[in-house]
Motif scaffolding. Sequence first.
Motif, PDB file in Angstrom:
ATOM      1  N   SER A  12      41.992  49.699  38.936  1.00  0.00           N
ATOM      2  CA  SER A  12      42.223  49.147  40.418  1.00  0.00           C
ATOM      3  C   SER A  12      42.777  47.662  40.301  1.00  0.00           C
ATOM      4  CB  SER A  12      41.051  49.087  40.954  1.00  0.00           C
ATOM      5  OG  SER A  12      39.993  48.310  40.000  1.00  0.00           O
ATOM      6  N   GLY A  13      42.919  46.976  39.201  1.00  0.00           N
ATOM      7  CA  GLY A  13      43.250  45.384  39.039  1.00  0.00           C
ATOM      8  C   GLY A  13      42.085  44.789  38.999  1.00  0.00           C
ATOM      9  N   LYS A  14      40.967  45.236  38.652  1.00  0.00           N
ATOM     10  CA  LYS A  14      39.692  44.175  38.455  1.00  0.00           C
ATOM     11  C   LYS A  14      39.872  42.905  37.587  1.00  0.00           C
ATOM     12  CE  LYS A  14      36.963  47.404  37.075  1.00  0.00           C
ATOM     13  NZ  LYS A  14      38.047  48.673  37.021  1.00  0.00           N
ATOM     14  N   SER A  15      40.586  43.488  36.237  1.00  0.00           N
ATOM     15  CA  SER A  15      40.538  42.473  35.100  1.00  0.00           C
ATOM     16  C   SER A  15      41.518  41.674  35.449  1.00  0.00           C
ATOM     17  CB  SER A  15      41.020  43.536  33.961  1.00  0.00           C
ATOM     18  OG  SER A  15      39.752  44.157  33.559  1.00  0.00           O
ATOM     19  N   THR A  16      42.870  41.803  36.005  1.00  0.00           N
ATOM     20  CA  THR A  16      43.742  40.808  36.505  1.00  0.00           C
ATOM     21  C   THR A  16      43.186  39.974  37.446  1.00  0.00           C
ATOM     22  OG1 THR A  16      45.567  42.384  35.918  1.00  0.00           O
ATOM     23  CG2 THR A  16      46.107  40.734  37.367  1.00  0.00           C
ATOM     24  N   ARG A  17      42.533  40.291  38.335  1.00  0.00           N
ATOM     25  CA  ARG A  17      41.887  39.523  39.588  1.00  0.00           C
ATOM     26  C   ARG A  17      40.988  38.604  38.824  1.00  0.00           C
ATOM     27  NH1 ARG A  17      42.280  36.633  43.847  1.00  0.00           N
ATOM     28  NH2 ARG A  17      40.188  36.585  45.047  1.00  0.00           N
ATOM     29  N   ALA A  18      39.907  39.109  37.855  1.00  0.00           N
ATOM     30  CA  ALA A  18      39.063  38.293  37.252  1.00  0.00           C
ATOM     31  C   ALA A  18      39.587  37.378  36.214  1.00  0.00           C
ATOM     32  CB  ALA A  18      38.046  39.146  36.274  1.00  0.00           C
ATOM     33  N   GLU A  19      40.730  37.567  35.650  1.00  0.00           N
ATOM     34  CA  GLU A  19      41.190  36.656  35.066  1.00  0.00           C
ATOM     35  C   GLU A  19      41.839  35.255  35.685  1.00  0.00           C
ATOM     36  OE1 GLU A  19      44.458  38.893  32.597  1.00  0.00           O
ATOM     37  OE2 GLU A  19      42.731  39.987  31.810  1.00  0.00           O
ATOM     38  N   ALA A  20      42.446  35.764  37.070  1.00  0.00           N
ATOM     39  CA  ALA A  20      42.923  34.780  38.013  1.00  0.00           C
ATOM     40  C   ALA A  20      41.565  33.883  38.455  1.00  0.00           C
ATOM     41  CB  ALA A  20      43.496  35.224  38.988  1.00  0.00           C
ATOM     42  N   ARG A  21      40.591  34.571  38.683  1.00  0.00           N
ATOM     43  CA  ARG A  21      39.510  33.742  39.170  1.00  0.00           C
ATOM     44  C   ARG A  21      38.733  32.932  37.948  1.00  0.00           C
ATOM     45  NH1 ARG A  21      36.703  35.069  43.815  1.00  0.00           N
ATOM     46  NH2 ARG A  21      35.922  32.820  43.393  1.00  0.00           N
ATOM     47  N   ALA A  22      38.734  33.236  36.799  1.00  0.00           N
ATOM     48  CA  ALA A  22      38.290  32.375  35.757  1.00  0.00           C
ATOM     49  C   ALA A  22      38.967  31.256  35.361  1.00  0.00           C
ATOM     50  CB  ALA A  22      37.887  33.322  34.392  1.00  0.00           C
ATOM     51  N   ARG A  23      40.455  31.368  35.731  1.00  0.00           N
ATOM     52  CA  ARG A  23      41.577  30.287  35.362  1.00  0.00           C
ATOM     53  C   ARG A  23      41.436  29.598  36.310  1.00  0.00           C
ATOM     54  NH1 ARG A  23      45.489  34.570  33.478  1.00  0.00           N
ATOM     55  NH2 ARG A  23      45.656  34.178  31.073  1.00  0.00           N
ATOM     56  N   SER A  24      40.857  29.695  37.557  1.00  0.00           N
ATOM     57  CA  SER A  24      40.876  28.679  38.534  1.00  0.00           C
ATOM     58  C   SER A  24      39.935  27.529  38.348  1.00  0.00           C
ATOM     59  CB  SER A  24      40.701  29.455  39.966  1.00  0.00           C
ATOM     60  OG  SER A  24      39.268  29.784  40.200  1.00  0.00           O
ATOM     61  N   PHE A  25      38.957  27.877  37.627  1.00  0.00           N
ATOM     62  CA  PHE A  25      37.933  26.716  37.113  1.00  0.00           C
ATOM     63  C   PHE A  25      38.571  25.812  36.056  1.00  0.00           C
ATOM     64  CE2 PHE A  25      35.527  30.137  39.106  1.00  0.00           C
ATOM     65  CZ  PHE A  25      34.648  29.604  39.973  1.00  0.00           C
ATOM     66  N   ALA A  26      37.988  24.774  36.104  1.00  0.00           N
ATOM     67  CA  ALA A  26      38.460  23.695  35.079  1.00  0.00           C
ATOM     68  C   ALA A  26      37.810  24.036  33.556  1.00  0.00           C
ATOM     69  CB  ALA A  26      37.883  22.279  35.498  1.00  0.00           C
ATOM     70  N   GLY A  27      38.703  23.618  32.474  1.00  0.00           N
ATOM     71  CA  GLY A  27      38.364  23.817  31.219  1.00  0.00           C
ATOM     72  C   GLY A  27      38.847  25.086  30.696  1.00  0.00           C
ATOM     73  N   GLN A  28      38.673  25.291  29.298  1.00  0.00           N
ATOM     74  CA  GLN A  28      39.183  26.425  28.807  1.00  0.00           C
ATOM     75  C   GLN A  28      38.507  27.611  28.929  1.00  0.00           C
ATOM     76  OE1 GLN A  28      39.850  26.137  24.382  1.00  0.00           O
ATOM     77  NE2 GLN A  28      41.386  27.841  24.548  1.00  0.00           N
ATOM     78  N   PRO A  29      39.102  28.679  29.527  1.00  0.00           N
ATOM     79  CA  PRO A  29      38.315  29.756  30.022  1.00  0.00           C
ATOM     80  C   PRO A  29      37.690  30.622  28.600  1.00  0.00           C
ATOM     81  CG  PRO A  29      40.521  30.259  30.412  1.00  0.00           C
ATOM     82  CD  PRO A  29      40.627  28.882  29.932  1.00  0.00           C
ATOM     83  N   VAL A  30      36.809  31.219  28.813  1.00  0.00           N
ATOM     84  CA  VAL A  30      36.097  32.104  27.825  1.00  0.00           C
ATOM     85  C   VAL A  30      36.231  33.540  28.068  1.00  0.00           C
ATOM     86  CG1 VAL A  30      34.167  32.562  25.967  1.00  0.00           C
ATOM     87  CG2 VAL A  30      34.771  30.263  27.040  1.00  0.00           C
ATOM     88  N   TYR A  31      36.950  34.189  27.167  1.00  0.00           N
ATOM     89  CA  TYR A  31      36.861  35.758  27.565  1.00  0.00           C
ATOM     90  C   TYR A  31      35.725  36.373  26.609  1.00  0.00           C
ATOM     91  CZ  TYR A  31      38.661  40.241  28.190  1.00  0.00           C
ATOM     92  OH  TYR A  31      38.798  41.642  28.777  1.00  0.00           O
ATOM     93  N   ILE A  32      34.701  37.048  27.363  1.00  0.00           N
ATOM     94  CA  ILE A  32      33.595  37.888  26.603  1.00  0.00           C
ATOM     95  C   ILE A  32      33.963  39.121  26.640  1.00  0.00           C
ATOM     96  CG2 ILE A  32      31.305  38.100  26.187  1.00  0.00           C
ATOM     97  CD1 ILE A  32      30.660  35.226  27.237  1.00  0.00           C
ATOM     98  N   ALA A  33      34.452  39.895  25.710  1.00  0.00           N
ATOM     99  CA  ALA A  33      34.785  41.156  25.767  1.00  0.00           C
ATOM    100  C   ALA A  33      33.565  42.192  25.162  1.00  0.00           C
ATOM    101  CB  ALA A  33      35.925  41.675  24.604  1.00  0.00           C
ATOM    102  N   THR A  34      33.122  43.205  25.836  1.00  0.00           N
ATOM    103  CA  THR A  34      32.040  44.129  25.451  1.00  0.00           C
ATOM    104  C   THR A  34      32.454  45.344  25.052  1.00  0.00           C
ATOM    105  OG1 THR A  34      31.937  45.060  27.721  1.00  0.00           O
ATOM    106  CG2 THR A  34      30.782  43.225  27.407  1.00  0.00           C
ATOM    107  N   ALA A  35      33.991  45.509  25.031  1.00  0.00           N
ATOM    108  CA  ALA A  35      34.634  46.873  24.323  1.00  0.00           C
ATOM    109  C   ALA A  35      34.729  46.448  22.866  1.00  0.00           C
ATOM    110  CB  ALA A  35      36.041  47.020  24.791  1.00  0.00           C
TER     111      ALA A  35
END
Length: 167
Positions: A12-35
């Motif tokens: 549905s585009g969830k991950s792309t949307r989530a990546e954009a939201r996480a990048r909108s905050f200050a600092g280096q984003p952390v991707y926590i993968a459960t797969a």
Amino acid sequence: MAVILITGGARSGKSTRAEARARSFAGQPVYIATAEALDGEMQERIARHRARRGTDWIEREVPLDLVPALRATDGGGARLVDCLTLWLSNLMHAGRNWEHEVNALAATLFNLKSPVVLVTNEVGLGIVPDNALARSFRDAAGIMNQIIAGVADEVEFVVAGLPMKLK
């Protein structure tokens, strides 16, 4: 601190949307993968996600121990957890008490300093599964999503790449 839950169906585009939201905050984003890359198809899926995200993310692979990973990465950039439904599946497959783990996650989200964006699948919109295991997973996912949505500051539902704000 913000807790953002992004839900929707498969592709549905969830991950792309989530990546954009996480990048909108200050600092280096952390991707926590459960797969876990347990087969070729999942390996390709993970590779596509990595290529799309680029190299500006800190990556953590966390199939089971999500709460300790969130605590360990707190205090920096936003964390993106992708995804809660795979985490739930991993917990159930490992024979862990998923209800306890989900409640521990909900309690932990209140005490974090850095933003958290969580991706989950909405699996209850289709037909009733024809077997007990699938029905059990669908029910557990619905309960988990309700618990996490209840503590989230924002909840978005993504359909066809378009986010709808629910909370």
